[in-house]
Design a protein around this motif. Structure first.
Motif, PDB file in Angstrom:
ATOM      1  N   GLY A  60       0.786  -1.222   0.000  1.00 39.42           N
ATOM      2  CA  GLY A  60       0.000   0.000   0.000  1.00 39.42           C
ATOM      3  C   GLY A  60       0.821   1.276   0.000  1.00 39.42           C
ATOM      4  N   ARG A  97      -4.998  -3.465  -5.820  1.00 38.33           N
ATOM      5  CA  ARG A  97      -5.356  -3.603  -4.403  1.00 38.33           C
ATOM      6  C   ARG A  97      -5.330  -2.279  -3.649  1.00 38.33           C
ATOM      7  NH1 ARG A  97      -2.087  -7.949  -1.588  1.00 38.33           N
ATOM      8  NH2 ARG A  97      -0.425  -6.742  -2.521  1.00 38.33           N
ATOM      9  N   SER A  98      -4.299  -1.494  -3.827  1.00 38.42           N
ATOM     10  CA  SER A  98      -4.179  -0.240  -3.075  1.00 38.42           C
ATOM     11  C   SER A  98      -5.307   0.737  -3.406  1.00 38.42           C
ATOM     12  CB  SER A  98      -2.831   0.420  -3.347  1.00 38.42           C
ATOM     13  OG  SER A  98      -1.795  -0.404  -2.852  1.00 38.42           O
ATOM     14  N   SER A 100      -8.310  -0.155  -4.205  1.00 37.79           N
ATOM     15  CA  SER A 100      -9.593  -0.718  -3.778  1.00 37.79           C
ATOM     16  C   SER A 100      -9.871  -0.502  -2.287  1.00 37.79           C
ATOM     17  CB  SER A 100      -9.643  -2.222  -4.090  1.00 37.79           C
ATOM     18  OG  SER A 100      -8.767  -2.940  -3.242  1.00 37.79           O
ATOM     19  N   ARG A 101      -8.877  -0.033  -1.559  1.00 38.79           N
ATOM     20  CA  ARG A 101      -9.061   0.178  -0.117  1.00 38.79           C
ATOM     21  C   ARG A 101      -9.950   1.389   0.141  1.00 38.79           C
ATOM     22  NH1 ARG A 101      -2.932  -1.124   0.632  1.00 38.79           N
ATOM     23  NH2 ARG A 101      -3.099  -3.351   1.051  1.00 38.79           N
ATOM     24  N   SER A 104      -8.957   5.304  -0.192  1.00 39.40           N
ATOM     25  CA  SER A 104      -7.750   5.399  -1.007  1.00 39.40           C
ATOM     26  C   SER A 104      -7.772   6.675  -1.837  1.00 39.40           C
ATOM     27  CB  SER A 104      -7.638   4.195  -1.937  1.00 39.40           C
ATOM     28  OG  SER A 104      -6.566   4.386  -2.843  1.00 39.40           O
TER      29      SER A 104
END
Length: 154
Positions: A60, A97-98, A100-101, A104
């Motif tokens: 992240g 992924r990063s 989708s947090r 973000s």
């Protein structure tokens, strides 16, 4: 006389191993040309209006490098492929992924084979299988070529 050498070399001096490699190279080139319009590059960039991409690593944290003149360049990015001409793209979950947090500050950007860069939304993600599906966000119709999926049983 070296028996290995004499078997490996044709009478005209051509090495059959080199000929096989050159033939395989031709097969790979044709395959690449066939799928090129369907393959995309994917990277993450700041949603704060920054024009240059910012890439987030697996943990992240932001990973980026600065080149001469202070221009921000991505240190890494992922790839994917178009699966529907309506703008659906498949990629690996770890690539996005990063973004989708919750909370973000990163957005997904997709670069098409012609160089066009479009924002994309994550519409499906499965961390266990490391798959994600993106939808390209465009105000104009896109001329997309979905990849042809083969039958693995054949």
């Amino acid at each position: 006389q070296d028996p290995v050498r004499s078997e490996a070399t044709k009478p005209d001096g051509a090495d059959p191993g080199i000929e096989q490699i050159e033939a395989m190279e031709g097969v790979f080139r044709r395959a690449i040309e066939k799928v090129r319009p369907s393959v995309v590059s994917i990277y993450l960039r700041s949603s704060q209006g920054m024009a240059n991409p910012v890439v987030a690593g697996p943990d992240g944290r932001i990973i980026s490098s600065t080149l001469g003149g202070g221009e921000l360049q991505p240190a890494s990015f992922g790839s994917g492929f178009i699966i529907r001409k309506e703008g659906l793209v498949a990629t690996c979950y770890h690539v996005v992924r990063s973004a989708s947090r919750p909370g973000s500050m990163l957005e997904v950007a997709v670069q098409l084979h012609n160089g066009a860069i479009l924002p994309a939304a994550i519409i499906g993600a499965d961390p266990r299988s490391d798959l994600a599906v993106l939808r390209l966000l465009s105000q104009t119709p896109l001329d997309l070529v979905p990849i042809q999926v083969g039958d693995g049983s054949k």
